[in-house]
Design an enzyme around this catalytic site. Structure first.
Site, mmCIF file in Angstrom:
data_model
loop_
_atom_site.group_PDB
_atom_site.id
_atom_site.type_symbol
_atom_site.label_atom_id
_atom_site.label_comp_id
_atom_site.label_asym_id
_atom_site.label_seq_id
_atom_site.Cartn_x
_atom_site.Cartn_y
_atom_site.Cartn_z
ATOM 1 N N ASP A 1 -6.390 -3.783 32.064
ATOM 2 C CA ASP A 1 -5.563 -4.969 31.909
ATOM 3 C C ASP A 1 -6.529 -6.158 31.819
ATOM 4 O OD1 ASP A 1 -3.220 -6.734 32.220
ATOM 5 O OD2 ASP A 1 -4.079 -7.144 34.202
ATOM 6 N N ASP B 1 -5.730 -10.324 32.210
ATOM 7 C CA ASP B 1 -5.616 -11.410 33.180
ATOM 8 C C ASP B 1 -5.340 -10.866 34.581
ATOM 9 O OD1 ASP B 1 -5.839 -14.056 33.803
ATOM 10 O OD2 ASP B 1 -3.957 -14.689 32.885
ATOM 11 N N SER C 1 -2.938 -5.367 26.602
ATOM 12 C CA SER C 1 -2.166 -6.563 26.941
ATOM 13 C C SER C 1 -0.705 -6.401 26.565
ATOM 14 C CB SER C 1 -2.717 -7.788 26.226
ATOM 15 O OG SER C 1 -1.862 -8.888 26.493
ATOM 16 N N ASN C 2 0.168 -6.776 27.497
ATOM 17 C CA ASN C 2 1.606 -6.765 27.207
ATOM 18 C C ASN C 2 2.031 -8.011 26.446
ATOM 19 O OD1 ASN C 2 2.550 -4.360 28.117
ATOM 20 N ND2 ASN C 2 3.675 -5.171 29.871
ATOM 21 N N ASN C 3 1.147 -8.993 26.321
ATOM 22 C CA ASN C 3 1.519 -10.287 25.742
ATOM 23 C C ASN C 3 1.502 -10.239 24.211
ATOM 24 O OD1 ASN C 3 1.763 -12.946 24.950
ATOM 25 N ND2 ASN C 3 0.437 -13.729 26.573
ATOM 26 N N LYS D 1 3.428 -1.889 28.532
ATOM 27 C CA LYS D 1 3.288 -1.312 29.868
ATOM 28 C C LYS D 1 4.559 -1.556 30.677
ATOM 29 C CE LYS D 1 -0.480 -3.860 30.417
ATOM 30 N NZ LYS D 1 -1.643 -4.545 31.063
HETATM 31 MG MG LIG Z 1 -2.708 -8.682 34.727
#
Ligand SMILES: [Mg+2]
Length: 296
Positions: free
Chosen positions: A42, A44, A75-77, A216
């Site tokens: 991951d 951040d 990243s989930n973003n 995720k």
């Molecule tokens: Mg994080």
């Protein structure tokens, strides 16, 4: 692969009804923290906090790469491109290219490319998600009669009008899928509403639950990540700061997991949760220490 991905999405819904933590592999601590062939990180709260690298992050990735281990960043973003993440990591001191990064927007494009090729989409989302889907060959429409699938992402430009298009399309039989389940996104000084807020609005208007979330903790994002590094789940460790996404990703995919306490999860929250990581670490620097032992 089509079947695998379709199966993965079903497994997500089966698992979502299961008590948390029950999918954890019975492989807890079965090997040294430094002994995996692949590491899924991951970003951040794990490798950096905002614009600051966390202790040991740069050295760890460098060491893993020099040992021939595979590293991938998850990243989930969906509001940033893979290129942007690669540039940010590189700027902070961890050289990375777009190909080293997997985002929920990219995973959505791959998932729909395999399970619903040729569909017409309506995207509740920002330009990076739209671009991933467009470059995967999908046509986009705002006409409810033309829309086969409503794709919902983290959208800081969400409006009543977008909600209405989603409602009219889903009413006419469009499917409803989403990039990531995060309720909020950490930003400087606090949090802002993330994809779960947009999902909630559409669910509230339509009375229909989102069918698939690809980010995720879905096994779908893991499958894309593992394909990119050519390894099996049993060879890899997922490392992150969130129990509900990062650690649960491991449990849902048969992969060991490491929770780092450098991000959003406090020791008290871990204590109160039934989601159990394979390892609990003060930070990624502990993996670096373990690698040194492993090399001896
Ligand atoms: Mg994080």
């Amino acid at each position: 692969m089509n079947d695998d991905l379709a199966g993965a999405s079903q497994r997500v819904s089966e698992r979502s009804s299961r008590p948390p933590g029950q999918g954890s592999p019975a492989t807890a601590a079965r090997r040294c923290l430094g002994g995996y062939r692949g590491y899924l990180f991951d970003l951040d709260g794990t490798l950096y906090l905002g614009d600051r690298l966390l202790p040991g992050a740069r050295e760890l990735v460098e060491r893993l790469r020099s040992l021939g281990r595979r590293v991938v960043f998850l990243s989930n973003n969906p509001t940033r491109t893979r290129e942007q993440y690669g540039e940010k990591l590189t700027r902070l001191g961890i050289p990375a290219e777009a190909a080293d990064v997997v985002t929920s927007a990219q995973v959505m494009a791959i998932y729909l490319g395999r399970t619903a090729p040729g569909s017409t989409l309506y995207v509740v989302g920002e330009p990076p998600l739209v671009e991933e889907l467009r470059s995967a060959g999908f046509s986009l429409s705002e006409g409810p009669d033309e829309i086969d699938i409503v794709v919902c992402g983290f959208d800081r430009t969400f409006t009543y009008e977008k909600l209405n298009v989603a409602l009219q399309a889903i009413r006419r039989g469009a499917r409803f899928v989403a990039t990531n389940p995060d309720r909020t996104c950490p930003v400087e000084g606090g949090e802002i509403p993330d994809c779960a807020a947009m999902i909630g609005a559409i669910e509230g208007a339509t009375g229909k639950r989102v069918e698939v979330i690809v980010g995720k903790p879905s096994p779908i994002i893991v499958e894309v990540a593992l394909e990119s590094i050519g390894l099996d789940a049993s060879d890899c460790l997922v490392v992150g700061d969130r129990l509900e996404t990062d650690v649960r990703t491991g449990a849902n995919s048969g992969m060991d997991s490491a929770l780092v306490l450098t991000g959003v999860t406090s020791p008290e929250q871990l204590e109160a949760s039934s989601v159990r990581p394979t390892y609990v670490l003060s930070g990624v620097v502990e993996i670096l220490d373990a690698l040194r032992h492993h090399e001896r």
